[in-house]
Design a protein around this motif. Structure first.
Motif: not given
Length: 279
Positions: A183-202
């Protein structure tokens, strides 16, 4: 070959489930393809392992667990394949897209340079007559060779890797290998970002787990470590940042069953209950 369930792994699972049994709220994050569902040559046929969807539904209905799917797919495709009603929150396109439980969708915008770089990658594929192997997503393009003969797979992999590597040298796009593709993709918005956001909301210290199988899950594993339990779900072990290794579907089903029992046990016996793991 590394053993899956070492004594240390059992203790880690037991400790997590004990916290789930005591906590008012927990967070369970899961990848889809390769984790909840086996890989298929036709991605539209990748339905969950038997028993997975009912278990997730029961965990959600029991309350106190926020269930989140984090996938490389379009989140709407995950809804149609998972068939959990109501569906959990789903992050698609490796964290670029967020489908909330109320049905609203958020999609992070791409800058013009990223759009142009992805267009160049697509043009290269078409010039090589390889567009038939590609899956075009928001923020990325994935080439699949799963199901092809070994010579054909190696040929496509070599050609795409060579062509796209040249593109990444002149742009900020990233290359990422996964099981059966590239896969070739944009450098931002990876699964780690989603995990970080979810943890911050808990709530602080909420018991947390992330289950995934592929290289695309490594950023999520690294983001979670120290804040929860990261679990590799895969028939064969590979080098990983995950702390525990489970084989699908049986050990995965056992883990989810025990999560459900942990939630129910607290409700039945009170917050002082501690649940053991039978994995």
């Amino acid at each position: 070959m590394q053993k899956r369930l070492t004594a240390h792994s059992r203790r880690q699972i037991e400790a997590l489930l004990g916290l789930v049994a005591e906590a008012p709220q927990s967070l369970l994050m899961l990848d889809y393809d390769g984790t909840l569902a086996p890989f298929r040559t036709n991605p539209e046929q990748a339905v969950p392992y038997p028993g997975i969807a009912p278990l997730l539904e029961e965990i959600m209905q029991a309350g106190r667990t926020r269930v989140v799917i984090i996938s490389g797919r379009d989140a709407r495709d995950v809804v149609s394949l998972l068939k959990v009603d109501p569906h959990p929150e789903i992050w698609g396109f490796h964290g670029l897209q967020r489908l909330k439980i109320d049905g609203t969708i958020e999609l992070a915008p791409l800058d013009e340079s990223t759009i142009q770089a992805l267009a160049a990658a697509e043009d290269w594929l078409r010039a090589q007559h390889l567009e038939g192997t590609a899956e075009f997503k928001a923020g990325s393009i994935a080439v699949h060779w799963r199901g092809l003969s070994e010579p054909d797979s190696e040929s496509i992999q070599e050609r795409v890797l060579q062509g796209w590597t040249l593109i990444t040298k002149n742009t900020h796009l990233r290359l990422l290998k996964f099981d059966g593709g590239l896969e070739i993709r944009a450098p931002h918005n990876h699964k780690g970002d989603a995990v970080r956001t979810m943890i911050s909301e808990m709530p602080a210290g909420a018991p947390t787990a992330y289950l995934g199988d592929d290289n695309t899950d490594e950023e999520a594993f690294r983001e979670l470590n120290g804040q929860g339990l990261s679990i590799l779900v895969r028939a064969r072990w590979r080098v990983t940042a995950a702390q525990v290794w489970l084989a699908p579907p049986d050990e995965l089903l056992d883990f989810l069953n025990q999560w459900l029992q942990a939630v129910r046990q607290r409700d039945a016996l009170g917050a002082d209950t501690h649940v053991g793991a039978n994995l």
